[in-house]
Scaffold this motif. Sequence first.
Motif, PDB file in Angstrom:
ATOM      1  N   GLU A   1       0.524 -11.320 -53.580  1.00  0.00           N
ATOM      2  CA  GLU A   1      -0.585 -11.377 -52.632  1.00  0.00           C
ATOM      3  C   GLU A   1      -1.930 -11.197 -53.323  1.00  0.00           C
ATOM      4  N   THR A   2      -1.925 -10.563 -54.483  1.00  0.00           N
ATOM      5  CA  THR A   2      -3.184 -10.366 -55.198  1.00  0.00           C
ATOM      6  C   THR A   2      -3.621 -11.628 -55.934  1.00  0.00           C
ATOM      7  N   LYS A   3      -2.736 -12.635 -55.988  1.00  0.00           N
ATOM      8  CA  LYS A   3      -3.054 -13.863 -56.720  1.00  0.00           C
ATOM      9  C   LYS A   3      -3.336 -15.049 -55.801  1.00  0.00           C
ATOM     10  N   PHE A   4      -2.907 -14.954 -54.538  1.00  0.00           N
ATOM     11  CA  PHE A   4      -3.155 -15.994 -53.551  1.00  0.00           C
ATOM     12  C   PHE A   4      -2.584 -17.353 -53.962  1.00  0.00           C
ATOM     13  N   PHE A   5      -1.391 -17.336 -54.511  1.00  0.00           N
ATOM     14  CA  PHE A   5      -0.728 -18.586 -54.860  1.00  0.00           C
ATOM     15  C   PHE A   5       0.366 -18.861 -53.839  1.00  0.00           C
ATOM     16  N   ASN A   6       0.376 -20.062 -53.324  1.00  0.00           N
ATOM     17  CA  ASN A   6       1.427 -20.435 -52.385  1.00  0.00           C
ATOM     18  C   ASN A   6       1.538 -21.958 -52.353  1.00  0.00           C
ATOM     19  N   GLU A   7       2.512 -22.476 -53.122  1.00  0.00           N
ATOM     20  CA  GLU A   7       2.637 -23.919 -53.247  1.00  0.00           C
ATOM     21  C   GLU A   7       3.222 -24.589 -52.003  1.00  0.00           C
ATOM     22  N   ILE A   8       3.778 -23.825 -51.075  1.00  0.00           N
ATOM     23  CA  ILE A   8       4.433 -24.457 -49.930  1.00  0.00           C
ATOM     24  C   ILE A   8       3.764 -24.103 -48.608  1.00  0.00           C
ATOM     25  N   LYS A   9       2.530 -23.648 -48.660  1.00  0.00           N
ATOM     26  CA  LYS A   9       1.837 -23.230 -47.447  1.00  0.00           C
ATOM     27  C   LYS A   9       1.718 -24.358 -46.435  1.00  0.00           C
ATOM     28  N   CYS A  10       1.579 -25.593 -46.917  1.00  0.00           N
ATOM     29  CA  CYS A  10       1.358 -26.712 -45.995  1.00  0.00           C
ATOM     30  C   CYS A  10       2.663 -27.330 -45.510  1.00  0.00           C
ATOM     31  N   SER A  11       3.789 -26.761 -45.867  1.00  0.00           N
ATOM     32  CA  SER A  11       5.069 -27.365 -45.527  1.00  0.00           C
ATOM     33  C   SER A  11       5.460 -27.088 -44.086  1.00  0.00           C
ATOM     34  N   LYS A  12       5.588 -28.149 -43.308  1.00  0.00           N
ATOM     35  CA  LYS A  12       6.017 -28.005 -41.918  1.00  0.00           C
ATOM     36  C   LYS A  12       7.459 -27.519 -41.853  1.00  0.00           C
ATOM     37  N   HIS A  13       8.316 -28.063 -42.699  1.00  0.00           N
ATOM     38  CA  HIS A  13       9.724 -27.661 -42.692  1.00  0.00           C
ATOM     39  C   HIS A  13       9.863 -26.163 -42.935  1.00  0.00           C
ATOM     40  N   ILE A  14       9.225 -25.690 -43.986  1.00  0.00           N
ATOM     41  CA  ILE A  14       9.365 -24.282 -44.369  1.00  0.00           C
ATOM     42  C   ILE A  14       8.839 -23.366 -43.269  1.00  0.00           C
ATOM     43  N   THR A  15       7.660 -23.648 -42.793  1.00  0.00           N
ATOM     44  CA  THR A  15       7.027 -22.793 -41.787  1.00  0.00           C
ATOM     45  C   THR A  15       7.874 -22.684 -40.526  1.00  0.00           C
ATOM     46  N   GLU A  16       8.325 -23.813 -40.003  1.00  0.00           N
ATOM     47  CA  GLU A  16       9.070 -23.794 -38.742  1.00  0.00           C
ATOM     48  C   GLU A  16      10.464 -23.190 -38.903  1.00  0.00           C
ATOM     49  N   ILE A  17      11.157 -23.529 -39.998  1.00  0.00           N
ATOM     50  CA  ILE A  17      12.518 -23.023 -40.178  1.00  0.00           C
ATOM     51  C   ILE A  17      12.509 -21.523 -40.400  1.00  0.00           C
ATOM     52  N   ILE A  18      11.599 -21.034 -41.251  1.00  0.00           N
ATOM     53  CA  ILE A  18      11.539 -19.596 -41.514  1.00  0.00           C
ATOM     54  C   ILE A  18      11.134 -18.828 -40.261  1.00  0.00           C
TER      55      ILE A  18
END
Length: 430
Positions: free
Chosen positions: A219-236
């Motif tokens: 969280e201190t680095k603010f890296f997130n390569e899958i933030k824009c993923s619809k699949h990941i967001t909805e499934i999780i």
Amino acid sequence: MNNIEYDYYKRYSALRYDLVHFTHATPYVKKQYSLKGEFLKIEDSSLYKLVSGIAEASLKINRYEILSRYQDHNNSPSTRNMHSCQLIFIIDSKIFFYDMYEDKFILLSSESQSTFLKSKIYIIGFSDILNISRYYGEFSLYLSMLDAGHVLGNIKNFLSFNKLSWQQHLSFNYSIVFNKILNIDDCVYGSFVIELERPNGELNLGHFERGIERKRIAETKFFNEIKCSKHITEIISSINNGATDFQCKQYYPIDCNFHSSVNRNSAHNMVGNFNLNSDVILNKFEVATCLSRLNKFRNLISMNKINYCILEHHQITFQNGVVWDKEVEFSKVLYNDHQFFDLNTFNKVVVFYTEDKNIVRKGLLPILLSAGELMQGFCLYAAETGNAFRPMKNHHDSYLKKLLELNDDSEINYIGVLCSSPIQQIKMTT
């Protein structure tokens, strides 16, 4: 099952090589959490022996290998050895996180958790896919479910080996726990919940450094390569906010466990993998005995819907004992990594596959979790016979489906390769 799960599953089965591109340009910290405060003290009680035994069988680092591509190892295979699945224990309504790098049970919350009975212990699989997403993007969710299955398979084998019964929640509202302990985002989900009787023993706490700190280092680095993923967001989101299922599935010990103290080995090394002159070692892995043991072990997995077979150079043996006399071109089993992994010198490959209808009926997580659990059974049997075993996901789906005569309503889920001992491999390179 949500249609988005099926869409994701089909996208990242045979088509995954066209969709996954390495994205590991950003740095990361392998130890994902910085946790300080009170911890569960070591003592000679049934309670501590149980929770520490579970951690030792699954996540505790038990060896470091200088010549390995990934140096720290435990008994649960994981993607690039990044340990995407961690464990949370709820004891006496207190929430503990097992820190595998410190080998301590850190107290995260002492608030009363009305959902959980004090007469029970709850073990929660806690999957964080942020680090592996830097390599695999959206595909990291699929891989993390297999990772969690390996952890769960080790836990179940440990409980059964020690003649303990347990229950498993196949649906759970994980947010009621996660929201109390860490800032959860789209990269974290709950993979399983195990419930069992609390043994005798007091909760005695010690202090782990001064002060209290609970933060996710990433969280201190603010890296997130899958933030824009619809699949990941909805499934999780669907997994974490599921309905808590109090009609748990009951499990009892089986009479065919694997010795829980046997350390798994994956034979990783920096010079490549091959198995020349290792027939004596590999022949200790008997196909008929292995299938007999695994057909009993599969009674412990979450969903008994995984089909499997063992490939040898001149035959294929299925889980029901049926044997096909058929030539297998081992050079075609892998999709890539041929320069590092010379599969032609290997003798046995385990292949898992599932009919699409089971994904539709049971859901993505239960099926892939089960695949990881069952593959862990093969890892444990290989360890018993003195062999290393490497689960792999870079298989050539189209070749394997043609070989096994599968049509478009089935997919290959996972493979595992039987390896000779890593010591033998190092000797052969000197």
